[in-house]
Write a protein that holds these residues in place. Structure first.
Motif, PDB file in Angstrom:
ATOM      1  N   ASP A   1       0.828  -1.210   0.000  1.00 15.95           N
ATOM      2  CA  ASP A   1       0.000   0.000   0.000  1.00 15.95           C
ATOM      3  C   ASP A   1       0.864   1.261   0.000  1.00 15.95           C
ATOM      4  OD1 ASP A   1      -2.053  -1.764   0.126  1.00 15.95           O
ATOM      5  OD2 ASP A   1      -2.621  -1.347   2.197  1.00 15.95           O
ATOM      6  N   TRP A   2       1.887   1.266   0.825  1.00 17.19           N
ATOM      7  CA  TRP A   2       2.818   2.401   0.870  1.00 17.19           C
ATOM      8  C   TRP A   2       3.470   2.590  -0.498  1.00 17.19           C
ATOM      9  CZ3 TRP A   2       6.026   5.092   4.825  1.00 17.19           C
ATOM     10  CH2 TRP A   2       5.354   5.220   6.059  1.00 17.19           C
ATOM     11  N   ALA A   3       3.938   1.493  -1.066  1.00 12.97           N
ATOM     12  CA  ALA A   3       4.632   1.571  -2.351  1.00 12.97           C
ATOM     13  C   ALA A   3       3.732   2.183  -3.417  1.00 12.97           C
ATOM     14  CB  ALA A   3       5.095   0.176  -2.777  1.00 12.97           C
ATOM     15  N   TYR A   4       2.461   1.785  -3.418  1.00 10.48           N
ATOM     16  CA  TYR A   4       1.543   2.315  -4.422  1.00 10.48           C
ATOM     17  C   TYR A   4       1.237   3.786  -4.163  1.00 10.48           C
ATOM     18  CZ  TYR A   4      -2.356   2.622  -7.656  1.00 10.48           C
ATOM     19  OH  TYR A   4      -3.178   3.001  -8.684  1.00 10.48           O
ATOM     20  N   ALA A   5       1.074   4.169  -2.912  1.00 10.84           N
ATOM     21  CA  ALA A   5       0.817   5.570  -2.574  1.00 10.84           C
ATOM     22  C   ALA A   5       1.989   6.460  -2.989  1.00 10.84           C
ATOM     23  CB  ALA A   5       0.540   5.715  -1.081  1.00 10.84           C
ATOM     24  N   ILE A   6       3.204   5.976  -2.774  1.00 13.77           N
ATOM     25  CA  ILE A   6       4.395   6.739  -3.170  1.00 13.77           C
ATOM     26  C   ILE A   6       4.470   6.864  -4.683  1.00 13.77           C
ATOM     27  CG2 ILE A   6       6.920   6.699  -3.227  1.00 13.77           C
ATOM     28  CD1 ILE A   6       6.829   5.437  -0.429  1.00 13.77           C
TER      29      ILE A   6
ATOM     30  N   GLY B   1      -8.899   1.903  -9.521  1.00 12.40           N
ATOM     31  CA  GLY B   1      -9.045   0.455  -9.687  1.00 12.40           C
ATOM     32  C   GLY B   1      -7.813  -0.311  -9.277  1.00 12.40           C
ATOM     33  N   ARG B   2      -6.649   0.233  -9.626  1.00 16.21           N
ATOM     34  CA  ARG B   2      -5.405  -0.429  -9.229  1.00 16.21           C
ATOM     35  C   ARG B   2      -5.254  -0.453  -7.717  1.00 16.21           C
ATOM     36  NH1 ARG B   2      -0.490   1.374 -13.335  1.00 16.21           N
ATOM     37  NH2 ARG B   2      -1.179   0.150 -15.126  1.00 16.21           N
ATOM     38  N   GLY B   3      -5.576   0.662  -7.078  1.00 14.14           N
ATOM     39  CA  GLY B   3      -5.478   0.704  -5.626  1.00 14.14           C
ATOM     40  C   GLY B   3      -6.418  -0.278  -4.957  1.00 14.14           C
ATOM     41  N   ALA B   4      -7.652  -0.337  -5.466  1.00 16.36           N
ATOM     42  CA  ALA B   4      -8.632  -1.269  -4.902  1.00 16.36           C
ATOM     43  C   ALA B   4      -8.183  -2.709  -5.086  1.00 16.36           C
ATOM     44  CB  ALA B   4      -9.993  -1.047  -5.554  1.00 16.36           C
ATOM     45  N   ALA B   5      -7.567  -2.996  -6.226  1.00 20.76           N
ATOM     46  CA  ALA B   5      -7.096  -4.360  -6.476  1.00 20.76           C
ATOM     47  C   ALA B   5      -5.939  -4.716  -5.553  1.00 20.76           C
ATOM     48  CB  ALA B   5      -6.672  -4.503  -7.937  1.00 20.76           C
ATOM     49  N   ILE B   6      -5.035  -3.765  -5.315  1.00 20.96           N
ATOM     50  CA  ILE B   6      -3.869  -4.036  -4.466  1.00 20.96           C
ATOM     51  C   ILE B   6      -4.296  -4.395  -3.050  1.00 20.96           C
ATOM     52  CG2 ILE B   6      -1.914  -2.926  -3.309  1.00 20.96           C
ATOM     53  CD1 ILE B   6      -1.316  -1.493  -5.917  1.00 20.96           C
ATOM     54  N   SER B   7      -5.183  -3.589  -2.459  1.00 17.86           N
ATOM     55  CA  SER B   7      -5.597  -3.875  -1.081  1.00 17.86           C
ATOM     56  C   SER B   7      -6.685  -4.948  -1.022  1.00 17.86           C
ATOM     57  CB  SER B   7      -6.092  -2.591  -0.403  1.00 17.86           C
ATOM     58  OG  SER B   7      -7.159  -2.011  -1.133  1.00 17.86           O
ATOM     59  N   GLY B   8      -7.571  -4.967  -2.018  1.00 17.66           N
ATOM     60  CA  GLY B   8      -8.660  -5.940  -1.998  1.00 17.66           C
ATOM     61  C   GLY B   8      -8.200  -7.362  -2.227  1.00 17.66           C
ATOM     62  N   LEU B   9      -7.134  -7.537  -3.032  1.00 22.07           N
ATOM     63  CA  LEU B   9      -6.624  -8.874  -3.322  1.00 22.07           C
ATOM     64  C   LEU B   9      -5.479  -9.274  -2.401  1.00 22.07           C
ATOM     65  CD1 LEU B   9      -6.611  -8.765  -7.238  1.00 22.07           C
ATOM     66  CD2 LEU B   9      -8.204  -9.993  -5.754  1.00 22.07           C
ATOM     67  N   ASN B  10      -5.151  -8.409  -1.463  1.00 21.43           N
ATOM     68  CA  ASN B  10      -4.046  -8.692  -0.554  1.00 21.43           C
ATOM     69  C   ASN B  10      -4.513  -9.610   0.577  1.00 21.43           C
ATOM     70  OD1 ASN B  10      -1.813  -8.728   1.066  1.00 21.43           O
ATOM     71  ND2 ASN B  10      -1.625  -6.516   1.269  1.00 21.43           N
ATOM     72  N   PRO B  11      -4.073 -10.861   0.587  1.00 21.34           N
ATOM     73  CA  PRO B  11      -4.501 -11.775   1.652  1.00 21.34           C
ATOM     74  C   PRO B  11      -4.068 -11.332   3.036  1.00 21.34           C
ATOM     75  CG  PRO B  11      -2.713 -12.749   0.385  1.00 21.34           C
ATOM     76  CD  PRO B  11      -3.129 -11.512  -0.349  1.00 21.34           C
ATOM     77  N   LYS B  12      -3.002 -10.521   3.119  1.00 18.87           N
ATOM     78  CA  LYS B  12      -2.570 -10.029   4.417  1.00 18.87           C
ATOM     79  C   LYS B  12      -3.633  -9.115   5.021  1.00 18.87           C
ATOM     80  CE  LYS B  12       1.468 -11.988   4.429  1.00 18.87           C
ATOM     81  NZ  LYS B  12       1.792 -13.083   5.375  1.00 18.87           N
ATOM     82  N   GLY B  13      -4.349  -8.393   4.177  1.00 19.12           N
ATOM     83  CA  GLY B  13      -5.438  -7.562   4.669  1.00 19.12           C
ATOM     84  C   GLY B  13      -6.546  -8.399   5.258  1.00 19.12           C
ATOM     85  N   LEU B  14      -6.861  -9.498   4.579  1.00 26.21           N
ATOM     86  CA  LEU B  14      -7.885 -10.404   5.092  1.00 26.21           C
ATOM     87  C   LEU B  14      -7.468 -10.998   6.423  1.00 26.21           C
ATOM     88  CD1 LEU B  14     -10.532 -11.994   4.659  1.00 26.21           C
ATOM     89  CD2 LEU B  14      -9.188 -13.708   3.434  1.00 26.21           C
ATOM     90  N   LEU B  15      -6.204 -11.401   6.532  1.00 27.74           N
ATOM     91  CA  LEU B  15      -5.726 -11.987   7.779  1.00 27.74           C
ATOM     92  C   LEU B  15      -5.697 -10.957   8.908  1.00 27.74           C
ATOM     93  CD1 LEU B  15      -2.837 -14.234   6.399  1.00 27.74           C
ATOM     94  CD2 LEU B  15      -5.124 -14.928   7.137  1.00 27.74           C
ATOM     95  N   LEU B  16      -5.510  -9.684   8.562  1.00 31.98           N
ATOM     96  CA  LEU B  16      -5.575  -8.631   9.577  1.00 31.98           C
ATOM     97  C   LEU B  16      -6.951  -8.607  10.223  1.00 31.98           C
ATOM     98  CD1 LEU B  16      -4.512  -5.968  10.946  1.00 31.98           C
ATOM     99  CD2 LEU B  16      -5.487  -4.761   8.993  1.00 31.98           C
ATOM    100  N   TYR B  17      -7.976  -8.720   9.396  1.00 31.59           N
ATOM    101  CA  TYR B  17      -9.340  -8.714   9.921  1.00 31.59           C
ATOM    102  C   TYR B  17      -9.640  -9.981  10.718  1.00 31.59           C
ATOM    103  CZ  TYR B  17     -10.812  -4.521   7.450  1.00 31.59           C
ATOM    104  OH  TYR B  17     -10.966  -3.222   7.039  1.00 31.59           O
ATOM    105  N   LEU B  18      -8.926 -11.054  10.428  1.00 29.21           N
ATOM    106  CA  LEU B  18      -9.182 -12.307  11.138  1.00 29.21           C
ATOM    107  C   LEU B  18      -8.402 -12.405  12.443  1.00 29.21           C
ATOM    108  CD1 LEU B  18      -9.155 -14.827   8.155  1.00 29.21           C
ATOM    109  CD2 LEU B  18     -11.136 -14.064   9.456  1.00 29.21           C
ATOM    110  N   SER B  19      -7.226 -11.766  12.495  1.00 29.38           N
ATOM    111  CA  SER B  19      -6.371 -11.942  13.671  1.00 29.38           C
ATOM    112  C   SER B  19      -6.396 -10.763  14.630  1.00 29.38           C
ATOM    113  CB  SER B  19      -4.920 -12.185  13.213  1.00 29.38           C
ATOM    114  OG  SER B  19      -4.444 -11.075  12.475  1.00 29.38           O
ATOM    115  N   VAL B  20      -6.633  -9.554  14.132  1.00 26.18           N
ATOM    116  CA  VAL B  20      -6.594  -8.371  14.980  1.00 26.18           C
ATOM    117  C   VAL B  20      -7.982  -7.965  15.452  1.00 26.18           C
ATOM    118  CG1 VAL B  20      -5.950  -5.946  15.109  1.00 26.18           C
ATOM    119  CG2 VAL B  20      -4.471  -7.557  13.900  1.00 26.18           C
TER     120      VAL B  20
END
Length: 207
Positions: A23-28, A111-130
């Protein structure tokens, strides 16, 4: 949910969001590539809106419990990051000093931003573990799905603030330094490519 719980979650979430990643990389890259930071950040936040909806609906647990589905999500997301990172490495869209550069289509950047975070499994695991650690199951005024939505909205707000600051800061500091900007953009591209490759190898190694 009381204010202490919300503040505790927000503090932890802020620390997690401040850890550099795709996410940082894309924002930069967006900040250095034109007037598209707002669209890029909106896209990243939209991807987490999808994760919030999945978690609130209980579908996140279903995805996490299905190795095949989680693997497919990881492969698609990692492949997209590798493709996008390689594109940034080949063509770092950085303006020269004093030169006006035509911005990319806002919807394309979104669209690219949504795909980066939406397809990121680490984001899903954040919602499951935190998130589950801050949910009150018994005696709560709000049902669990509503609590999940509230925490998800806080996460989205935190992402919006941090990523917008990162993108704008990259533009302000490096916008007039083409050589440094190209180096940072290529680094961002390499980060996206490397994170995608790592996610792919990590997931396939568990099969």
């Amino acid at each position: 949910m009381d204010s202490a719980t919300l503040l505790s979650f927000l503090a932890l979430d802020f620390l997690l969001v401040c850890v550099p990643g795709a996410d940082w990389a894309y924002a930069i890259a967006a900040g250095l590539g034109g007037r598209s930071v707002g669209w890029a950040v909106a896209g990243l936040v939209a991807g987490y809106a999808l994760h919030t909806a999945l978690a609130a609906a209980g579908l996140a647990v279903l995805v996490a419990g299905s190795p095949a589905l989680l693997t497919a999500l990881t492969v698609v997301g990692a492949g997209y990051l590798v493709w996008l990172g390689w594109g940034v490495l080949r063509r770092p869209a950085v303006p020269d000093a004093g030169e006006t550069v035509a911005a990319q289509s806002g919807l394309r950047v979104f669209g690219r931003g949504a795909a980066i975070s939406g397809l990121n499994p680490k984001g899903l695991l954040l919602y499951l573990s935190v998130l589950p650690q801050f949910l009150a199951v018994r005696g709560a005024r709000l049902p669990v799905p509503a609590q999940t939505a509230v925490l998800g909205l806080l996460h989205m707000a935190c992402c919006a603030a941090v990523y917008l600051a990162v993108g704008l800061l990259a533009r302000a500091v490096l916008g007039a330094r083409p050589a440094a900007a190209r180096a940072v953009t290529r680094t961002s591209g390499a980060a996206m490519l490397g994170i995608g490759a790592f996610l792919l190898v990590e997931r396939l190694a568990t099969l």
